[in-house]
Design a protein around this motif. Sequence first.
Motif, PDB file in Angstrom:
ATOM      1  N   ASN A 235      -7.168  12.121   7.767  1.00  0.00           N
ATOM      2  CA  ASN A 235      -7.401  11.023   8.724  1.00  0.00           C
ATOM      3  C   ASN A 235      -6.119  10.503   9.386  1.00  0.00           C
ATOM      4  OD1 ASN A 235      -6.273   9.741   6.563  1.00  0.00           O
ATOM      5  ND2 ASN A 235      -7.890   8.224   6.267  1.00  0.00           N
TER       6      ASN A 235
ATOM      7  N   ASP B  11      -1.134   6.837  11.720  1.00  0.00           N
ATOM      8  CA  ASP B  11      -2.586   6.648  11.637  1.00  0.00           C
ATOM      9  C   ASP B  11      -3.140   6.821  13.050  1.00  0.00           C
ATOM     10  OD1 ASP B  11      -3.218   3.790  12.875  1.00  0.00           O
ATOM     11  OD2 ASP B  11      -1.406   3.575  11.645  1.00  0.00           O
TER      12      ASP B  11
ATOM     13  N   ASN C  83       0.776  -1.242   0.000  1.00  0.00           N
ATOM     14  CA  ASN C  83       0.000   0.000   0.000  1.00  0.00           C
ATOM     15  C   ASN C  83       0.804   1.286   0.000  1.00  0.00           C
ATOM     16  OD1 ASN C  83      -2.878  -1.026   0.431  1.00  0.00           O
ATOM     17  ND2 ASN C  83      -1.741  -2.084   2.042  1.00  0.00           N
TER      18      ASN C  83
ATOM     19  N   ASN D  86      -1.738   4.197   0.830  1.00  0.00           N
ATOM     20  CA  ASN D  86      -3.070   4.305   0.204  1.00  0.00           C
ATOM     21  C   ASN D  86      -4.129   4.382   1.294  1.00  0.00           C
ATOM     22  OD1 ASN D  86      -1.706   3.936  -2.152  1.00  0.00           O
ATOM     23  ND2 ASN D  86      -2.185   1.753  -2.330  1.00  0.00           N
ATOM     24  N   GLY D  87      -5.114   5.235   1.068  1.00  0.00           N
ATOM     25  CA  GLY D  87      -6.213   5.318   2.047  1.00  0.00           C
ATOM     26  C   GLY D  87      -5.948   6.351   3.134  1.00  0.00           C
ATOM     27  N   TYR D  88      -4.750   6.937   3.148  1.00  0.00           N
ATOM     28  CA  TYR D  88      -4.459   7.957   4.175  1.00  0.00           C
ATOM     29  C   TYR D  88      -4.232   9.313   3.519  1.00  0.00           C
ATOM     30  CZ  TYR D  88      -4.147   4.163   7.461  1.00  0.00           C
ATOM     31  OH  TYR D  88      -4.461   3.084   8.240  1.00  0.00           O
ATOM     32  N   SER D  89      -4.780  10.343   4.141  1.00  0.00           N
ATOM     33  CA  SER D  89      -4.556  11.705   3.668  1.00  0.00           C
ATOM     34  C   SER D  89      -4.450  12.571   4.912  1.00  0.00           C
ATOM     35  CB  SER D  89      -5.744  12.160   2.829  1.00  0.00           C
ATOM     36  OG  SER D  89      -6.857  12.363   3.697  1.00  0.00           O
TER      37      SER D  89
END
Length: 436
Positions: A95, A114, A52, A89-92
């Motif tokens: 969040n 995270d 990822n 991926n999936g993190y910005s």
Amino acid sequence: MISIFDISLQLNGFPIKKAKAELDGIVNFSEDDYLVFLQNKKEEIVTFHIQNNTFYQELTGNKKIEKWEDLPILNKQNLQKPLEERLSNGYSKKNIYLNKTSGSSGTPFVFAKDKYSHALTWASNIMRFGWFGIDFNNSYQARFYGIPMDFIGYQKERFKDFLSRRFRFPVFNLSDEVLEKFLYKFKTKKFDYINGYTSSIVLFAKYLENKNIILKEICPTLKGCFVTSEMLFESDKKLLEKQFDLPVINEYGASELDLIAFENPQGEWQVNAETLFVEILDENNNAVPNGTEGKIVITSLFNKANPFIRYEIGDIGILDEKSTPQKPILKKLIGRTNDVAILPSGKKSPGLTFYYVTKSIIEDDGNVKEFIIKQTKLDTFEIEYVSEKELDTNQIKKIEQAITLYLEPNLNFGFTRKDVLERTNRGKLKQFKSLL
């Protein structure tokens, strides 16, 4: 008492309840279960980032990873690229927990965690401070730290202090007048513990020593003093214990990771083996036996937003011979790898060596408050110091003799007396600096 600290974490999206429950489980594993947990976590975090995270994919390249030792060593230079290029991926920015390192190693960068991994960091802090009867929801902290000087940053930090039950003593100016105001606060507030940068807390203790004051006598609610971010020397620890009449607890952490080691009630520097995996490696990145010094390399077992896998933190240390995987003990932290003096003979010496040499001589009469050493040429060093009166020729001669003995002859030293020493923008004091 309402758990304002826990509630503020929950409201900010850090699932502290879940994190506390998981941490509790890890701490209570049997030795065998712990080894299984560690193995699984290491595999899980590597697999996650290889699948990822393009930054980590590029780092590992196409080489076949058959065993842990095949993984690349990540360093601070690798991480000095825009955060967007390092996020999984999936993190910005929406969040994650976002922060930047202090740059006390000379290499600052922005990092992300995270939210669950950051909640675990707090759960781990809460547990360790709890060993000494400190409860973040109720205990009142005297905080010796830097503070942003811009208006918004300043107010934000003060508000965070309010939520976290902390009173902040900014460390940028530590003149006697300021320290006297600090002392007044201890007389009027019921602090439970002190936490902050070693050098500024030591200065406060020297001030108390001059005044012949024991802190616990004027603030009897105090339970302990927790020092962080800078080396704590044995002589300073004795001074703190004497002037505060409190247990002095040494912590070692890194904002991008977690608490790395924390002195337990038995006086051992217990390494955090719940959220981190710590290795000590030689120049060729091979593990060294316990009891041998090497560079400290750390893996964050839970952080999915940003890979910290086999991350070379820039410090040198030794794990105790009695360490086990579940309970590693840090025997000694030798300091930063970049704080090394190269001498004319080719000899390398940790900057701390000078510090020990000069410290032992300077401290005899308590005249010198603080000092830093800068290497300006191969054979030339500048010592900047803050003192009540100038060093006399006798003291300077003694320092030069000791340096010849510990290091090598024919080195040149300049001594400059100053009113204040420069600190980093966070308020840390960098004891040795090579300008080569």
